[in-house]
Structures are given as structure tokens and as C-alpha cells.
Design a protein around this motif. Structure first.
Motif, PDB file in Angstrom:
ATOM      1  N   LEU A 113     -14.599  15.139 -35.316  1.00 21.13           N
ATOM      2  CA  LEU A 113     -14.546  14.052 -36.290  1.00 21.13           C
ATOM      3  C   LEU A 113     -13.245  13.263 -36.172  1.00 21.13           C
ATOM      4  O   LEU A 113     -13.222  12.045 -36.362  1.00 21.13           O
ATOM      5  CB  LEU A 113     -14.687  14.628 -37.702  1.00 21.13           C
ATOM      6  CG  LEU A 113     -16.064  15.210 -38.040  1.00 21.13           C
ATOM      7  CD1 LEU A 113     -16.033  15.910 -39.390  1.00 21.13           C
ATOM      8  CD2 LEU A 113     -17.116  14.108 -38.042  1.00 21.13           C
ATOM      9  N   ALA A 114     -12.155  13.961 -35.847  1.00 22.63           N
ATOM     10  CA  ALA A 114     -10.881  13.260 -35.649  1.00 22.63           C
ATOM     11  C   ALA A 114     -10.956  12.320 -34.447  1.00 22.63           C
ATOM     12  O   ALA A 114     -10.403  11.210 -34.479  1.00 22.63           O
ATOM     13  CB  ALA A 114      -9.752  14.275 -35.462  1.00 22.63           C
ATOM     14  N   ILE A 115     -11.647  12.740 -33.392  1.00 21.71           N
ATOM     15  CA  ILE A 115     -11.824  11.860 -32.232  1.00 21.71           C
ATOM     16  C   ILE A 115     -12.625  10.619 -32.629  1.00 21.71           C
ATOM     17  O   ILE A 115     -12.324   9.501 -32.192  1.00 21.71           O
ATOM     18  CB  ILE A 115     -12.517  12.638 -31.093  1.00 21.71           C
ATOM     19  CG1 ILE A 115     -11.583  13.725 -30.558  1.00 21.71           C
ATOM     20  CG2 ILE A 115     -12.933  11.695 -29.969  1.00 21.71           C
ATOM     21  CD1 ILE A 115     -12.230  14.621 -29.517  1.00 21.71           C
ATOM     22  N   GLN A 157     -10.304   8.341 -34.453  1.00 22.77           N
ATOM     23  CA  GLN A 157      -9.393   7.684 -33.516  1.00 22.77           C
ATOM     24  C   GLN A 157     -10.092   6.552 -32.774  1.00 22.77           C
ATOM     25  O   GLN A 157      -9.481   5.506 -32.522  1.00 22.77           O
ATOM     26  CB  GLN A 157      -8.854   8.712 -32.523  1.00 22.77           C
ATOM     27  CG  GLN A 157      -7.836   9.671 -33.118  1.00 22.77           C
ATOM     28  CD  GLN A 157      -7.415  10.743 -32.140  1.00 22.77           C
ATOM     29  OE1 GLN A 157      -8.217  11.238 -31.351  1.00 22.77           O
ATOM     30  NE2 GLN A 157      -6.141  11.132 -32.186  1.00 22.77           N
ATOM     31  N   GLY A 158     -11.364   6.754 -32.440  1.00 22.28           N
ATOM     32  CA  GLY A 158     -12.118   5.674 -31.815  1.00 22.28           C
ATOM     33  C   GLY A 158     -12.291   4.484 -32.752  1.00 22.28           C
ATOM     34  O   GLY A 158     -12.222   3.325 -32.329  1.00 22.28           O
ATOM     35  N   HIS A 185      -9.655  -1.277 -34.078  1.00 18.18           N
ATOM     36  CA  HIS A 185      -8.889  -2.158 -34.965  1.00 18.18           C
ATOM     37  C   HIS A 185      -7.394  -1.854 -34.854  1.00 18.18           C
ATOM     38  O   HIS A 185      -6.678  -1.817 -35.847  1.00 18.18           O
ATOM     39  CB  HIS A 185      -9.363  -1.983 -36.408  1.00 18.18           C
ATOM     40  CG  HIS A 185     -10.855  -1.977 -36.550  1.00 18.18           C
ATOM     41  ND1 HIS A 185     -11.632  -3.092 -36.334  1.00 18.18           N
ATOM     42  CD2 HIS A 185     -11.721  -0.971 -36.846  1.00 18.18           C
ATOM     43  CE1 HIS A 185     -12.912  -2.788 -36.518  1.00 18.18           C
ATOM     44  NE2 HIS A 185     -12.987  -1.516 -36.826  1.00 18.18           N
ATOM     45  N   GLN A 186      -6.946  -1.638 -33.624  1.00 15.54           N
ATOM     46  CA  GLN A 186      -5.552  -1.255 -33.387  1.00 15.54           C
ATOM     47  C   GLN A 186      -4.543  -2.261 -33.910  1.00 15.54           C
ATOM     48  O   GLN A 186      -3.526  -1.859 -34.490  1.00 15.54           O
ATOM     49  CB  GLN A 186      -5.329  -1.024 -31.888  1.00 15.54           C
ATOM     50  CG  GLN A 186      -3.886  -0.669 -31.546  1.00 15.54           C
ATOM     51  CD  GLN A 186      -3.666  -0.459 -30.064  1.00 15.54           C
ATOM     52  OE1 GLN A 186      -4.640  -0.484 -29.287  1.00 15.54           O
ATOM     53  NE2 GLN A 186      -2.434  -0.258 -29.646  1.00 15.54           N
TER      54      GLN A 186
END
Length: 572
Positions: free
Chosen positions: A290-292, A295-296, A301-302
Motif C-alpha cells: 500500500l505504501a508503494i 508513492q506512485g 503529483h510530485q
């Protein structure tokens, strides 16, 4: 081989028992060792992945019963849920998916979702954010010749089901497509609200969604109710979407324009869920996965995340908690991660839910633990029925030999159909037509004030506001104040009553500055209520002050007359 072992044994001295045991073990064929290893591994995997195939086999594949938790006097149960056959039958897992982990993984990889295309509507929020609303009409799946580009008429009475996806999910997620297709196939219209930044839509403001962000859902629901006031609106939330839904229903209580709702696999208490997902090895794998996904989402929206949050920390996050610490906490302005989890958990809002609500959870859910389910709170609320099953995984609940269907989708469809045909659909309370008396409101500071016909007050600035659908929806907490949420403020029955209260409050002031401010506020409020109020104030002021003014004028005229008469007498 045996001769070599015997020679080695003779040289070593045959009195050592360990050497005797070793020599015997060497006599066993290697293939037997491989079979033993495979057997032990199978048992380990069976227990580790929580398979229950053997149990199902020994019980004749009868499945598991559905446990229902409700208040003894709940009319939602006695008149609605009691008529739902799916909730009173047994749930049998697809045999080759007899593990909550296999079901959950299969749902995320494949899910066998039905193929169809949505109609997309871009919905613009008051803060500049954008949400994609994906529609699936009943005519789209029933083979009707109706033009797909045509909009729904405002007077349409076909019920609408609003679906809320889970964390980092959107309208293309398999379980959402199962729900949308089956609901539309039964003759209703479905709309999926994608979270900000998902569904192929960019972030257009400095606001992101989180597990307790209810403002977007409130705006979408008010918009749908405003556009289609005659169509009953039902809401189905899944996973994090279920947490947002229950929290929204608890926050707004009886004033929500929702006829009924369903919460599927809600995490309920985020703090308990955080402790659970980092407890065991398997849960840590889910946590990492879920963390990956988060991060995606952040990578899409970096530019905004790098400005509002800790981008280096986001890239190094190895768990949901790490991501929430470096991103969600900072963007949402929470002091700590635990503060965020406590404030955004829906469990504390269950008691205030005033809408018929069906909650479905699997006790073997590998993501949302059974420890967080608010059993007593659900039992105490007559509007809630909690349905739990021993099997199901997280949002999976696959059934049939081919895993072509999802059990909770059938349960939701039947519950909503029975609720729609009953007399227990929730109806939003109608607010009073008189505007509330607001004291010391920040709205008074606006250059202009608009008063709508339904008593809603909105401050309008000098800058030009882009017209969109949100502006037609009156939403508490977005620059508008509703009568329903202002019950503690005095409600004047007439202009004379409000005037009396204003005069009384102004007489209690101890400084001239306080009197001036109160009188000015009274004038402003009276001028807003009706165009005759100001003239009424002038009239009352003249009538009440006329005796004093008359006495002063009479005394002044008498003094002047006395000074004039002696002079006239002397001249004579």
C-alpha cells in the motif's frame, strides 16, 4: 555406498550413537526427503496463508453464515434486512480461492471485472480542485438506443447509487466495476466519485484527500441532490471510502440528502489498523504494498507534494505510517500521525448516523482488522445493521466456481432495492425559511452579501468567481452558513422581536465604542432582513424620542419668549 559407510563407521569406532543415527539416515532415499520437505512446506504455507479448503471440504462446502448485529427495536432490520435473502443465506468462497490473501491478491490482479465504458463528468470544487465523476446509466448496460451523450433529465426519478473507491483506487478498480455493472443492470444509475488526483485527473489545488476528508463527498452529494432532486440518492463506500462515508454521515447527522448507505470493509479505527498492519509478517507485506501505491500516487503529483510535504521522506517511505508522516500529516496540517488517525477515524461518529446504514465486514480481512469494528456502537444505533462473515478477505468475497461474482455486491443490490421499496428511506430535514441571526460573523466582513431564497448566506468578494456547479450547491463550511447547523444562535420571529433584543443588548454595553459597534451591527442585520426594517427603526426612534425632544423645544421656546416680552414692554 553402504560398504563405504561401514568402512567409515569401523574407522570411527562404532560406539558413538550419533554416528549410528547418521548412518541410518543415509540409508533413506533422497526422494523420501524431498517428499517430506514438500509436505512440511505445504503445511506451513497452508497455515501461513490461512487456507480453509480442508475445512470447507469436511463441512461439505456449506459456506459460512452471516452474523447480523443490530438493535432489538431496529426497524431497518425488521422491515428491510429481514427481507434480504442474501444476508440470511450462507456465503461460500470460491474453492480455489479459499484464503483471504488469495482472494485479496486475485482482486487486485484480475478481479474479472465486466467490460464497459463510463461517461465522464468533470466536477469543479470551490477551492479550485477537480474531481472526475464517472457515470454508468442503466440504459448503457440494458442495450437501450438512448444517446450516450444525452444527460439525465432533472425530473428523473431513477435512483442513483454513488460509489466511493478505497485508498488509491478509482472507477476502474475491479470491485467498483462489479458494483457499477450489477447495479446498472438492475435498472439504476451509478456514478463513481474518484478521489482528487485519481482517475486520470490532475491535482488543480493545494488540497489532497485523506482517510477522513469528507468535504469532497459532501460537495458531490449536495451537487447530485441539487441536480436531480427527485431521484433517491444511495451511497456505497468501500475501504477508506467507507470510513469517509460513515464519518460524513456522523458529522451531518439528519441533514444529509442521502436515502440510504452501505459501508464495505471499513477500517473504522485508523489507529488500531495502524498497529495491526505492522504486527505480523503478512500484514507488513500489505503495508509495504500500500505504501508503494501511495508513492506512485505522490509521483503523479510530485510538483505539489515537493512543495507542501517532505519529498525525500516520501521517497524513502516503507509503510503507510511513513507516508502519512512525511506527506498526509503535513498537507492536512495534523500535529502528529496519531492525531491524524484519531481525528479521521469513523468509529467515533457511528452513534450520530441517522441514515439507514448496512455495514459489511469479513472477520479474516487481512488489511482492516476485526479488532477495530465498533460492535457496541453499531448495536446501539437503530439505523445501523452490521453484517459480518468468517471469510471474504478485503473487498473480495468471490463466489462461484469461476469467481465471476462478488457476494457483497449482491447483498448491496438487494438491500438497496428493499430499502427503496420500503417507507424507511431517509429524507433530509427541510431548513426554516427565515435567515438565522448571526452575531460577530466573519461574513459581515465581506464586500457583498448574498442571501439565497432558502435562507443560506454567502459572502462574495470583489474578485470574479468562475461559474461552476459547486456554486449552485449550498455547502456548510465552504463560505456558506446553513440554518440547520446554527441551532444555538437566536432565531428572530419578527422585526420587532429582533429590534427589542438588539436594543437590550446595546443597553448592556459599557463603552461608547461598544454601543456604536452594536448599533451599526443592528442596522446591518435589519437592512438584510427586509427593506422595511430600516424605516421601522427610524419610525420607532422618532416616536420614542419625540417626548424628550418636545420637552426640550418647549423649555427653549419659553425662555426665548420671556426674554422677548420684557423688551417689547419697555419699547411701549
Amino acid at each position: 555406498m553402504h560398504k563405504m559407510v561401514a568402512d567409515w563407521w569401523g574407522l570411527a569406532g562404532g560406539s558413538n550413537p550419533y554416528l549410528v543415527l547418521l548412518s541410518d539416515l543415509l540409508l533413506i532415499p533422497i526422494s523420501h526427503y524431498l517428499l517430506a520437505f514438500l509436505a512440511i512446506s505445504a503445511v506451513f504455507v497452508y497455515r501461513f496463508l490461512e487456507f480453509h479448503f480442508l475445512h470447507d471440504l469436511l463441512t461439505g462446502f456449506r459456506g459460512c453464515s452471516v452474523a447480523l448485529t443490530y438493535h432489538s427495536s431496529s426497524l431497518i432490520y425488521h422491515d428491510v434486512v429481514s427481507k434480504c435473502r442474501v444476508l440470511h443465506s450462507r456465503y461460500l468462497v470460491t474453492p480455489w480461492l479459499s484464503s483471504p490473501h488469495l482472494q485479496t491478491v486475485f482482486l487486485s490482479i484480475s478481479g474479472r471485472a465486466p467490460p464497459f465504458n463510463y461517461r465522464r463528468e468533470l466536477f469543479y470544487l470551490s477551492d479550485g480542485g477537480t474531481i472526475a465523476l464517472d457515470w454508468l446509466m442503466n440504459s448503457d448496460v440494458l442495450g437501450s438506443n438512448i444517446d450516450r451523450t444525452s444527460a439525465i433529465p432533472e425530473d428523473n426519478i431513477t435512483p442513483i447509487v454513488l460509489a466511493i473507491p478505497g485508498l488509491t483506487s478509482d472507477s476502474e478498480s475491479p470491485y467498483i466495476k462489479h458494483l457499477a455493472f450489477n447495479t446498472a443492470q438492475k435498472g439504476w444509475n451509478v456514478v463513481v466519485t474518484n478521489h482528487r488526483g485519481l482517475g486520470g485527473v490532475s491535482i488543480t489545488s493545494d488540497c489532497f484527500y485523506n482517510a477522513g476528508w469528507t468535504e469532497d463527498l459532501r460537495a458531490v452529494i449536495n451537487h447530485l441532490h441539487h441536480e436531480y432532486p427527485k431521484a433517491p440518492l444511495f451511497v456505497v463506500g468501500t475501504s477508506i471510502g467507507a470510513n469517509i462515508l460513515v464519518k460524513y454521515l456522523g458529522e451531518d447527522g439528519d441533514s444529509v440528502p442521502v436515502a440510504g448507505a452501505v459501508a464495505i470493509c471499513s477500517p473504522w479505527d485508523l489507529l488500531i489498523g495502524d498497529r495491526f498492519i505492522s504486527r505480523r509478517l503478512l500484514q507488513k507485506i500489505y503495508d509495504r504494498a500500500l505504501a508503494i501505491g501511495l508513492q506512485g500516487y505522490a509521483q503523479l503529483h510530485q510538483p505539489i507534494y515537493s512543495r507542501l510535504a517532505n519529498w525525500e521522506g516520501i521517497k524513502k517511505s516503507r509503510s503507510i505510517r511513513d507516508f502519512d508522516h512525511h506527506a498526509t500529516r503535513l498537507v492536512g496540517k495534523f500535529e502528529t500521525v496519531d492525531t491524524y488517525y484519531r481525528r479521521c477515524s469513523s468509529a467515533s461518529y457511528v452513534g450520530n448516523v441517522s441514515v439507514p446504514l448496512l455495514c459489511i465486514s469479513a472477520l479474516d480481512d487481512p488489511v482492516c482488522t476485526r479488532e477495530a469494528i465498533p460492535w457496541d456502537e453499531c448495536r446501539a444505533n437503530t439505523n445501523i445493521v452490521l453484517a459480518t462473515t468468517e471469510r471474504g478477505g478485503h473487498l473480495a468475497f468471490f463466489e462461484g466456481l469461476t469467481a465471476a461474482g462478488i457476494w457483497w455486491v449482491r447483498a448491496v443490490d438487494e438491500f438497496l432495492k428493499v430499502l427503496h421499496s420500503s417507507q424507511h428511506m431517509h429524507v433530509k430535514k427541510v431548513a426554516s425559511s427565515n435567515p438565522p441571526l448571526i452575531v460577530d460573523s466573519s461574513i459581515d466582513q465581506g464586500p457583498y452579501v448574498n442571501i439565497a431564497e432558502d435562507g443560506m448566506v454567502a459572502a462574495v468578494g470583489n474578485e470574479q468567481i468562475e461559474e461552476n456547479r459547486v456554486e449552485d450547491v449550498h455547502e456548510p463550511g465552504e463560505g456558506k452558513i446553513s440554518v440547520e447547523q446554527d441551532e444555538q444562535r437566536p432565531q428572530p420571529k419578527s422585526d420587532s422581536d429582533s429590534l427589542a433584543s438588539m436594543v437590550q443588548s446595546s443597553q448592556q454595553a459599557t463603552t461608547p465604542l461598544g454601543v456604536t459597534a452594536r448599533v451599526r451591527r443592528c442596522l446591518d442585520l435589519l437592512s438584510r432582513q427586509s427593506r422595511w426594517s430600516l424605516w421601522l427603526l427610524v419610525y420607532i426612534a422618532i416616536v420614542t424620542s419625540w417626548p424628550v425632544v418636545g420637552s426640550v423645544l418647549q423649555i427653549a421656546l419659553q425662555k426665548k419668549r420671556r426674554s422677548v416680552l420684557p423688551g417689547a414692554i419697555l419699547k411701549r
